[in-house]
Scaffold this active site. Structure first.
Site, short mmCIF file in Angstrom:
data_model
loop_
_atom_site.label_atom_id
_atom_site.label_comp_id
_atom_site.label_asym_id
_atom_site.label_seq_id
_atom_site.Cartn_x
_atom_site.Cartn_y
_atom_site.Cartn_z
N CYS A 115 -31.79 1.16 8.81
CA CYS A 115 -31.40 -0.15 9.34
C CYS A 115 -29.90 -0.20 9.60
O CYS A 115 -29.11 0.36 8.85
CB CYS A 115 -31.71 -1.26 8.33
SG CYS A 115 -33.43 -1.61 8.08
N ARG A 120 -23.33 1.42 4.12
CA ARG A 120 -24.08 1.86 2.94
C ARG A 120 -23.68 3.31 2.71
O ARG A 120 -24.44 4.22 3.00
CB ARG A 120 -25.58 1.81 3.20
CG ARG A 120 -26.16 0.46 3.50
CD ARG A 120 -27.65 0.58 3.33
NE ARG A 120 -28.36 -0.53 3.90
CZ ARG A 120 -29.68 -0.62 3.91
NH1 ARG A 120 -30.41 0.35 3.41
NH2 ARG A 120 -30.29 -1.65 4.43
N ASP A 123 -21.20 7.88 -0.56
CA ASP A 123 -20.16 8.32 -1.52
C ASP A 123 -20.59 8.17 -2.98
O ASP A 123 -20.30 9.02 -3.81
CB ASP A 123 -18.87 7.49 -1.36
CG ASP A 123 -18.33 7.54 0.04
OD1 ASP A 123 -19.00 8.15 0.88
OD2 ASP A 123 -17.27 6.96 0.29
N VAL A 163 -28.30 0.40 -5.98
CA VAL A 163 -29.67 0.83 -6.30
C VAL A 163 -29.85 2.30 -5.93
O VAL A 163 -30.32 3.10 -6.73
CB VAL A 163 -30.70 -0.04 -5.53
CG1 VAL A 163 -32.11 0.52 -5.72
CG2 VAL A 163 -30.64 -1.48 -6.01
#
EC number: 2.5.1.7
Length: 419
Positions: A115, A120, A123, A163
Site C-alpha cells: 500500500c 514504512r 530500517d 508491528v
C-alpha cells in the site's frame, strides 16, 4: 482492472462469519520457515497477499498446499532469496529475512512494495537483526543478511513501536543463542498470535501482548497445528457498515477482546452493542450515528486500520467529528473521494474534521489503499444511487469474499470484470 458497482441506500442487516486475520496469517506463514517439520495452519483467509506468500515460500523450496488448512513443510527449503517479482506487490515479504538468516545463516529479500501509505522503512527490521549479530548489506535493491553460526540473543530497545519489526526480531530470536529481550515492543493481538504459533512449534517466548517480550533461544523448531485468530479489522469494518446504514448485524467467529477501542467508539456513536465469547452484535435501530473524535495509536489504542471507516461514519453522522492519524502519514487519500460523494471534510496536516451530512450521492470513486477502499464500498451503501469503486484489487488484498458477505446482509453489489 475490476470494479465494484454498489447501489444505495441500503440498510445492512444479518449475520456475517469473520475470516482469519490477514495480519496474523502473514507473519505466521513466514514464521513457518523456522520449522524443520511440517506445520498445519488453520483459518487462513483466501486473499491475494496470502497467495503471494504461499508462492514465495514455494519458490524458497518449501512444500506448500491448501486443502481447507494451509500446510507448510519448510524442511526442504534450499533457496534463500525472495525475488523482486513476488515481493514488489507486498511489503510483508520482509518477514522472510529474519527466519532465513536465523535458520540458514543467510537470506536476501528485495525491498518491498504494498500500500502507498507513508513511510514504512525497513530500517527497524535491519537494526534489530544487526543487534542479533547479523551482517546486513543493501545491494541492487536487495537487503542481504548473513551470520556465521547462530544469531546471538540481545537486549533490544526499539526506537519506535513497530508491528513489523517486532515480528522480525521475535522470529529471528527464537533460534538465537541465549536470551533476547525486546523493549517497546508492539502489543497487537497479531503479535500475540505469532508468538503463540512459535511456542506451539517449541519456541520459548513470554510477554507477547505487553511492551516487553522475552525470547529464550532454542536450537530447532518442530511442527504443529495452529488456528489463526479472527480478523479484528474485518469485524470492525462490518460493524461500521451496519452502523452507518442504520442496520443490525451479528459478527460470528470473532474476538471481542481484540476490539475494545473500536467498540467503545461505536457505543459513543449511538450503537447498541452486545458481545459473547466469539460474537458481537450491533443494532442502530434505524438511527443516524453521532460523530465521534478519534486519535489513532498503537494497540491497545484505536487502530489506524479502522480510521478510514470511521472517517466515513463521521461524514454521515449528526455533528462534527475530529480524527487525528498518528501512525501513518498520507492516510487520508479516501477523503477527497468521499467529498466527491457529497461529504464535508477539511484536512489539516494529520487531522481530518468531518461535518456530518444527511446523505451522500453515488459517484465514481477510486480506491487508494486497502482500508480506504472498504470505506468507499460502504459509502456506496449509504449513498443515493449508484457508486462505482475502481481499483478494487486493494480490497482483494485484505478482505475475503467481501461482495458475497455484503450481499448476505442485503447489500446490492456486483463485481465488474476489467479488461
Amino acid at each position: 482492472m475490476d470494479k465494484f458497482r454498489v447501489q444505495g441506500p441500503t440498510q445492512l442487516t444479518g449475520e456475517v462469519i469473520i475470516s482469519g486475520a490477514k495480519n496474523a496469517a502473514l507473519p505466521i506463514l513466514f514464521a513457518a520457515l523456522l520449522a524443520e517439520e511440517p506445520v498445519e495452519i488453520q483459518n487462513v483467509p483466501k486473499l491475494r497477499d496470502i497467495d503471494t506468500t504461499m508462492k514465495l515460500l514455494s519458490q524458497l523450496g518449501a512444500r506448500v498446499e491448501r486443502n481447507g488448512s494451509v500446510h507448510v513443510d519448510a524442511g526442504p527449503v534450499n533457496v534463500f532469496c525472495a525475488p523482486y517479482d513476488l515481493v514488489k506487490t507486498m511489503r510483508a515479504s520482509i518477514w522472510a529475512l529474519g527466519p532465513l538468516v536465523a535458520r540458514f545463516g543467510q537470506g536476501q529479500v528485495s525491498l518491498p512494495g504494498g500500500c502507498a501509505i507513508g513511510a514504512r522503512p525497513v530500517d527497524l527490521h535491519i537494526n534489530g537483526l544487526e543487534q542479533l549479530g547479523a551482517k546486513i548489506t543493501l545491494e541492487e535493491g536487495y537487503v542481504k543478511a548473513s551470520v556465521n553460526g547462530r544469531l546471538k540473543g540481545a537486549h533490544i530497545v526499539m526506537d519506535k513501536v513497530s508491528v513489523g519489526a517486532t515480528v522480525t526480531i521475535m522470529c529471528a530470536a527464537t533460534l538465537a543463542e541465549g536470551k533476547t529481550i525486546i523493549e517497546n515492543a508492539a502489543r497487537e493481538p497479531e503479535i500475540v498470535d505469532t508468538a503463540n504459533f512459535l511456542n506451539t512449534m517449541g519456541a520459548k517466548i513470554s510477554g507477547a501482548g505487553s511492551d516487553k517480550i522475552i525470547i529464550e533461544g532454542v536450537k530447532r523448531l518442530g511442527g504443529g497445528v495452529y488456528r489463526v485468530l479472527p480478523d479484528r479489522i474485518e469485524t470492525g469494518t462490518f460493524l461500521v457498515a451496519a452502523a452507518v446504514t442504520g442496520g443490525k448485524i451479528v459478527c460470528r467467529n470473532t474476538r471481542p477482546d481484540t476490539l475494545d477501542a473500536v467498540l467503545a467508539k461505536l457505543t459513543d456513536a449511538g450503537a447498541d452493542i452486545e458481545v459473547g465469547e466469539d460474537w458481537i452484535s450491533l443494532d442502530m435501530q434505524g438511527r443516524r450515528p453521532k460523530a465521534v473524535n478519534i486519535r489513532t495509536a498503537p494497540h491497545p489504542g484505536f487502530p489506524t486500520d479502522m480510521q478510514a471507516q470511521f472517517s466515513l461514519l463521521n461524514m454521515v453522522a449528526e455533528g462534527t467529528g475530529v480524527i487525528t492519524e498518528t501512525i501513518f502519514e498520507n492516510r487520508f487519500m479516501h477523503i477527497p473521494e468521499l467529498i466527491r460523494m457529497g461529504g464535508h471534510a477539511e484536512i489539516e496536516s494529520n487531522t481530518v474534521i468531518c461535518q456530518g451530512v444527511a446523505r451522500l450521492s453515488g459517484a465514481q470513486v477510486m480506491a487508494t489503499d486497502l482500508r480506504a477502499s472498504a470505506s468507499l464500498v460502504i459509502a456506496g451503501f449509504v449513498a443515493q444511487g449508484t457508486t462505482i469503486v475502481d481499483r478494487i484489487y486493494h480490497i482483494d488484498r485484505g478482505y475475503e469474499s467481501i461482495e458475497e458477505k455484503f450481499r448476505a446482509l442485503g447489500g446490492q453489489i456486483d463485481r465488474i470484470k476489467g479488461e
